[in-house]
Write an enzyme that holds these catalytic residues in place. Structure first.
Site, PDB file in Angstrom:
ATOM      1  CG  HIS A   1      -2.086   0.901   1.113  1.00 40.95           C
ATOM      2  ND1 HIS A   1      -3.116   0.703   0.225  1.00 40.95           N
ATOM      3  CD2 HIS A   1      -2.384   2.052   1.769  1.00 40.95           C
ATOM      4  CE1 HIS A   1      -4.008   1.670   0.353  1.00 40.95           C
ATOM      5  NE2 HIS A   1      -3.576   2.506   1.278  1.00 40.95           N
TER       6      HIS A   1
ATOM      7  CD  GLU B   1      -2.646  -2.559  -2.337  1.00 39.08           C
ATOM      8  OE1 GLU B   1      -2.416  -2.283  -1.162  1.00 39.08           O
ATOM      9  OE2 GLU B   1      -3.184  -1.759  -3.126  1.00 39.08           O
TER      10      GLU B   1
ATOM     11  CG  ASN C   1      30.934 -22.605  -3.892  1.00 44.15           C
ATOM     12  OD1 ASN C   1      30.399 -22.681  -4.988  1.00 44.15           O
ATOM     13  ND2 ASN C   1      32.150 -22.136  -3.715  1.00 44.15           N
TER      14      ASN C   1
END
Length: 691
Positions: free
Chosen positions: A46, A68, A417
Site C-alpha cells: 500500500h 493487491e 557453494n
C-alpha cells in the site's frame, strides 16, 4: 548543498519497503497462518502504491493495485498462501522494483503474465465470485442490529494539502472498510481575510460501522500519520445513520447536498453558530491517546536519513584531525611547557571520542546484509530441488558500512557453494540417516577488534581426496607430496580450481572461491576453513571492524617505519643469539612450537647495520603464525589508512599508508601477504632439504 531529488528519495524508501515485503513473503511461506505477516506485506504494498502515484510512477501504482486486488483473498483468509503463490508474489515484487529502478528494462507483457499467474493461484472454482467479493462493498446494517464499529476524530496538519495529500481521498479509502457517517467540524475555519487558500482548516468526526481492526484503519492513514492526530474509540451500540445528508448555513437556508465519491458515505455538518451543539455531547469526544502521539514523535526524531557520501567526507575530516592531533602530541612531548602538554592531552581525548562517535555513525547491523540471502536460498532450494532451512544469528552485530558492501559478494559465493556442493540431495541425505531438509547457518559475532562471520552447512563436508586429485591433475602439487588436510583445502581458493564435474549456471568455472579470497584479503581479513566428512563444512571470515581507522603497532626497520595492524599481533619477543645463528633455517622455538620468521630488513632491502637486540613480532592469520623481525618496536599508533596509488598496485606486501606525527609517511604491512610469503619460503626450504 544541493536538494535531494524527490524521486531518488522515493527509490531509497521503496528499496527498504521491498526488503520488508520480501521478508514477509518468505516468512509467509513458512508460517502461512500468521496474520501479521499478511498485514505487513499489504502495508508495504500500500505504501509503494501510494508513494508511486504521488511521485509520478503511474505504472508502479497501477501494477501494485492489481497485485493487491489479486492477493486480497489471502488477506481475507479465504485461501492459504502456497509455495507456488509465494514464488509468483516474489516475481511480482521483482517486477515492481524493475519498474522503479530501471523502467526501460521492463515489458508490459511480463507484468500481465505475472498478474495472470497471481489471479490463477488465488481464484476459486468460480473466479467471477472471487472478483465480486473484492469489489463489493459491505451492505448497510439494519437499524435494529448491533454491529461493531469505531468512532474516529481526524485532525490534519494545516500544511497537508501542500504535501499532495487530500483528506477526501483518505475518507474515501476509509469508506471502503464499511459504512461511514462523516461530520466535518468547522469551528477552526478563520475569517475570509485571514484564510490561507492552501491550508486545511477542517476536522472530521467519523463513525465507522464495520467490524474491522485498528490496524486496518491505521493502514488508511499510514502516509500521513506524522501529519495528523487520530483518536479512536470503539462503538458499542450503533444506530443506522440518517437516510439523507443535510447541510445548513448560518441563515438556516438549505444548501445543496454534497455526496462523497463512495455512495456509502453520509456527511452531516452541524451549524457553526449554534454553541449548544458543541456542548451538548461533551462525553462523545473520545479522549486523546497521548502514548500514541508520544510514540509518533519519538519515531520522527529517532533516525535521520544521511547520504553515505557525507559520512565518508566526515570520516576523512576526522582522519585528518587524528593526524594533526598526533603531530601536536609529538610537539608537546618534545618541549617542557606543561600547559601545552595539558592542551595536547585534552585534544587527544576529544579527537579519540570524536573518532569513536564518527565510526559508530558508520556502523550498520549486519542483519541488513543477512536478509538479502533469504531470497537467494529460497530460489536455489527451489531450482536444485533441495529443501534448505536458513538460520541466522548475530544480526545485531555491527560493521562499517563499507565492510557490509564489500562482504555481499563473498557471502553469495559461499552460500551458493554450500547449497550446490555441500548439501546433498534428498535421496542421499535419507540414505545417510539425515533429515531431508538441509541447513545453512549464517552467524556473526564480535571477537576483540574483529568480527567473525561464519557460514555453516550440515552437508557431506569436503572431499579431501578429490581436492588433492584435482590439484595434482592441474599440476599444483607433485604426486605423493606430503600435505596436511588444511593445506589441501587451501587449493579451493586457487584461481580456476573447481571440483565440479560439469559447468552449470551455479558452479564449475573455479571463480567463486577465488573471488572470496581476494575480496576478504583486500578487506585485511582472513579465512578459516574446517570440515568433518558427512557432517558439513564451516567457513569463518575474520574481518576488522572498519577500513578507515585502526589501531596499529609502529615498528622501525633500518631507517624506515612501518605499521602492523594490532589485531593481527599475538606477542612480541626478542630474537635470541641462538636464533641469530640459525640463519639458514629461519624458525623460532616459541614454547615448543616452531614458528617461521621473516627478516624485514632483507625484504625491505634496508641498508646499514641491524640493531644489536632485534625484536620479533608474532603475527597470525587463522591458524598460521609467522614472526617478523624488526630493529625496534616504537609502540601503539592510531592509524588513519590512506590508499596507495595505482603505481604501487604491484607491491603486494603493503595494504596502505598513514601519516605519522612528524609528517612523514609509514607503510601498513599486509599481514595475509606476509604469511603467504613465509609459507612459500618454508615450502622452498623443504624442497631444498629433500633434494
Amino acid at each position: 548543498m544541493s536538494a535531494l531529488d524527490p524521486t531518488e528519495v522515493f527509490r531509497q524508501e521503496a528499496s527498504e519497503l521491498f526488503e520488508v515485503l520480501e521478508g514477509a513473503l518468505l516468512d509467509l511461506g513458512q508460517r502461512p497462518d500468521d496474520r501479521e505477516l499478511v498485514d505487513s506485506a499489504f502495508r508495504a504494498l500500500h505504501t509503494i502504491k501510494g508513494s508511486g502515484a504521488m511521485f509520478g510512477f503511474d505504472k508502479v501504482a497501477s501494477f501494485t493495485h492489481e497485485f493487491e486486488t489479486a492477493f486480497d483473498r489471502v488477506r481475507k483468509g479465504e485461501i492459504k498462501p502456497t509455495q507456488e503463490l509465494i514464488s509468483v508474489a516474489l516475481a511480482a515484487k521483482d517486477y515492481i522494483r524493475a519498474l522503479i529502478e530501471d523502467p526501460q528494462s521492463t515489458d508490459d507483457i511480463i507484468g500481465e503474465a505475472i498478474l495472470d499467474d497471481l489471479k490463477r493461484f488465488v481464484s476459486s472454482d468460480q473466479p467471477g465470485a472471487a472478483v465480486a467479493e473484492i469489489v463489493e462493498a459491505p451492505p448497510l446494517a439494519p437499524v435494529e442490529s448491533r454491529q461493531a464499529g469505531w468512532h474516529l476524530t481526524l485532525e490534519f496538519e494545516s500544511h497537508i494539502l501542500r504535501n499532495g495529500s487530500n483528506p477526501l481521498d483518505l475518507l474515501e479509502d476509509l469508506c471502503k472498510l464499511g459504512p461511514c457517517f462523516v461530520v466535518p467540524v468547522t469551528d477552526g475555519i478563520p475569517f475570509l481575510d485571514e484564510m490561507e487558500p492552501e491550508d486545511c482548516y477542517l476536522k472530521w468526526d467519523v463513525k465507522l460501522h464495520a467490524a474491522c481492526d485498528k490496524a486496518a484503519i491505521d493502514d488508511v492513514f499510514m502516509f500521513v500519520s506524522d501529519e495528523m492526530k487520530l483518536t479512536l474509540a470503539p462503538l458499542e451500540h450503533i444506530e443506522a445513520p440518517a437516510p439523507a445528508p443535510v447541510f445548513q448555513l448560518l441563515d438556516e437556508e438549505p444548501a445543496p447536498v454534497v455526496e462523497m465519491p463512495v455512495p456509502l458515505v453520509e456527511a452531516v455538518a452541524a451549524p457553526v453558530a449554534v454553541q449548544p451543539v458543541a456542548k451538548a455531547e461533551p462525553k462523545a469526544e473520545p479522549k486523546p491517546e497521548p502514548k500514541a502521539e508520544a510514540k509518533r514523535d519519538d519515531r520522527g526524531i529517532a533516525t535521520v536519513r544521511v547520504q553515505a557520501e557525507r559520512l565518508d567526507e566526515l570520516m576523512d575530516r576526522v582522519g585528518e584531525l587524528v593526524i594533526a592531533q598526533a603531530r601536536l602530541t609529538q610537539l608537546a612531548a618534545s618541549g617542557s611547557d606543561l600547559s601545552i602538554k595539558m592542551i595536547a592531552e585534552e585534544i587527544e581525548r576529544l579527537a579519540s571520542s570524536l573518532r569513536d562517535t564518527t565510526m559508530g555513525a558508520r556502523m550498520v547491523p549486519i542483519g541488513s546484509l543477512f536478509g538479502r540471502f533469504r531470497r537467494l536460498i529460497h530460489d536455489l532450494s527451489r531450482d536444485l530441488s533441495k529443501p534448505v532451512e536458513f538460520v541466522t544469528t548475530g544480526e545485531d552485530t555491527e560493521l562499517d558500512k563499507t565492510m557490509i558492501e564489500c562482504l555481499a559478494d563473498p557471502l553469495v559465493h559461499l552460500i551458493r557453494n554450500a547449497i550446490d556442493h555441500g548439501i546433498e540431495d534428498t535421496a542421499t541425505r535419507t540414505a545417510n540417516g539425515k533429515t531431508e531438509q538441509g541447513r545453512i547457518e549464517l552467524a556473526a559475532v564480535h571477537s576483540g577488534a574483529q568480527v567473525l562471520v561464519t557460514v555453516r552447512d550440515n552437508g557431506g563436508g569436503l572431499n579431501t581426496a578429490r581436492i588433492r586429485a584435482k590439484a595434482e591433475e592441474q599440476g599444483l602439487i607433485a604426486a605423493g607430496a606430503v600435505l596436511s588436510d588444511h593445506e589441501i583445502h587451501q587449493f579451493l581458493f586457487h584461481p580456476g580450481f573447481s571440483t565440479a564435474q560439469t559447468i552449470s549456471a551455479l558452479s564449475g568455472r573455479g571463480v567463486g572461491m577465488d573471488v572470496v579470497k581476494r575480496t576478504i584479503e583486500n578487506m585485511r581479513g582472513s579465512i578459516d576453513l574446517s570440515t568433518k566428512p558427512g557432517q558439513g563444512t564451516i567457513v569463518t571470515l575474520r574481518l576488522p571492524l572498519t577500513l578507515a581507522i585502526i589501531e596499529g603497532l609502529l615498528i622501525r626497520v633500518g631507517e624506515g617505519r612501518y605499521i602492523i595492524p594490532l589485531s593481527a599481533v599475538e606477542e612480541c619477543i626478542e630474537l635470541t643469539a641462538e636464533d641469530e645463528r640459525s640463519r639458514g633455517r629461519n624458525f623460532l622455538n616459541v614454547r615448543g612450537n616452531l614458528v617461521p620468521f621473516l627478516r624485514l630488513r632483507e625484504i625491505m632491502s634496508s641498508s646499514g647495520t641491524p640493531d644489536r637486540h632485534q625484536k620479533t613480532i608474532i603475527i597470525s592469520t587463522g591458524e598460521t603464525h609467522v614472526g617478523l623481525v624488526a630493529d625496534q618496536i616504537i609502540g601503539n599508533h592510531q592509524t588513519v589508512i590512506k590508499s596507495l596509488s595505482k603505481l604501487h598496485s604491484d607491491v603486494t606486501i603493503f595494504s596502505g599508508a598513514t601519516i605519522l606525527g612528524d609528517g612523514t609517511a609509514a607503510l601498513i604491512l599486509d599481514v595475509a601477504q606476509l604469511v603467504t610469503l613465509a609459507q612459500s619460503k618454508v615450502e622452498k626450504q623443504h624442497i631444498s632439504e629433500a633434494a
